[in-house]
Design an enzyme around this catalytic site. Sequence first.
Site, PDB file in Angstrom:
ATOM      1  N   GLY A   1       0.810  -1.222   0.000  1.00 33.65           N
ATOM      2  CA  GLY A   1       0.000   0.000   0.000  1.00 33.65           C
ATOM      3  C   GLY A   1       0.840   1.266   0.000  1.00 33.65           C
ATOM      4  O   GLY A   1       0.530   2.231  -0.699  1.00 33.65           O
TER       5      GLY A   1
ATOM      6  N   CYS B   1       1.726   2.081  12.421  1.00 32.77           N
ATOM      7  CA  CYS B   1       2.905   2.898  12.126  1.00 32.77           C
ATOM      8  C   CYS B   1       3.110   3.975  13.180  1.00 32.77           C
ATOM      9  O   CYS B   1       4.207   4.480  13.333  1.00 32.77           O
ATOM     10  CB  CYS B   1       2.745   3.540  10.756  1.00 32.77           C
TER      11      CYS B   1
ATOM     12  N   THR C   1      11.995  -7.757 -11.404  1.00 35.04           N
ATOM     13  CA  THR C   1      11.365  -9.079 -11.541  1.00 35.04           C
ATOM     14  C   THR C   1      10.172  -9.179 -10.606  1.00 35.04           C
ATOM     15  O   THR C   1      10.254  -8.807  -9.435  1.00 35.04           O
ATOM     16  CB  THR C   1      12.416 -10.176 -11.227  1.00 35.04           C
TER      17      THR C   1
ATOM     18  N   GLY D   1      -1.860  -6.641   0.015  1.00 32.15           N
ATOM     19  CA  GLY D   1      -2.201  -8.043   0.246  1.00 32.15           C
ATOM     20  C   GLY D   1      -2.384  -8.443   1.705  1.00 32.15           C
ATOM     21  O   GLY D   1      -3.277  -9.229   2.038  1.00 32.15           O
ATOM     22  N   HIS D   2      -1.563  -7.883   2.590  1.00 33.39           N
ATOM     23  CA  HIS D   2      -1.539  -8.430   3.960  1.00 33.39           C
ATOM     24  C   HIS D   2      -2.717  -7.987   4.826  1.00 33.39           C
ATOM     25  O   HIS D   2      -2.848  -8.420   5.967  1.00 33.39           O
ATOM     26  CB  HIS D   2      -0.197  -8.123   4.646  1.00 33.39           C
TER      27      HIS D   2
END
Length: 392
Positions: free
Chosen positions: A69, A323, A235, A198-199
């Site tokens: 994010g 955070c 990659t 994703g997390h």
Amino acid sequence: MIYLDNAATTKPADEVIEAMLPYFREQYGNPSAIYSLGSAAKKAVNQAKRTFAEVLGAKPEEIYFTAGGTESDNWALKATAESYSAKGKHIITTKIEHHAILHTCEYLEKRGFEITYLNVDQYGLVDLEELEAAIRPDTILISVMFANNEIGTIEPIAEIGAIAKKHGVLFHTDAVQAFGQLPIRVDELHIDMLSASGHKLNGPKGIGLLYIRSGLKLRSLIHGGAQERNRRAGTENVPGIVGFQAAIQRAVARMEEKTKKELELRDYLIGRIEKEIPYCRLNGHRTRRLPGNVNFSFSFIEGESVLIMLDMKGICASSGSACTSGALDPSHVLLATGLKHEEAHGSLRLTLCEENTKEEADTVVEELKAIVTKLRSMSPLYEDFLKKQHKA
Ligand code: PLP
């Protein structure tokens, strides 16, 4: 252990881990390679783009994978600023964004951009009239989060998108907390860019995406190889991408049932806390909030002390965003909703997942009652308050 910090991160689902394993063990090819091991990996990446495009009502070529994010937010803001600076240097955002947005805005301010930080009301909601009035001829971007990570408030995204469209201004939303929790269709909501991670939905860490509407002329994020249509070189994180895909498929399939379960437990927890712990205040909106979010301020005590004592009982919670916890500053989100410093310091966030049970909620309330009572018994603020009450 009782885990109630799902807004910070979630437990990777078994299906997610199972989906990823072959891409570590057997399908380890580089998607850019032309032999079949490489093309199998490329196929997996392209399939994931189709999946995300379908979920968002977008095109596969509008999905760009990032490392999460924070990276998506940085890309959306910095690249829009740089690519559209000929039109203007004004950006509109809110006071309650995640630091991935706010600190990027500060960076842009140092480089000559002007940022308007919109106020929010006591529930954390943006005022649409204030937003529209802030738009100027040199405004190039509106960035408003879909749902807030601390208080769970869901912003009026469709209305904001419509205003942005009417004025010909690009609209970015940080949907990190909402993606996989709420249905999101980019066209209906007039979203030009969207960040997801994703997390937060039982997927892996270090993978995210930025949706970029086709036609937008955004500069590349990372220069190098031709990956991600030349816009984000490097990659691809194939296992991460495959895991993220498994996570969103799982989240979409269970959304209705999960929402119902979390809503029930959320409102049960809110109800018990309000009834059984005096001098507390629910932060955020009562109904326009993420199904798993509970956030309270308890007067006369410190949220950090509550957290430490909950941890001693095996309960994981948060006193702000992941955070900022550990920092001494009170939450900028709570201050923006009008809380005083001391009230913002006494806040606690509990964020649920579908695995949490009523028994766990009961344990948490019982522990919390004891902790708040104990901390207040040691609090000079509470003592003063009691004395004043006694006199009156
Ligand atoms: N935006 C919001 C609203 C968040 O809640 C978070 C994470 O807490 C982020 C951005 C950052 O996402 P990531 O951890 O994937 O970098």
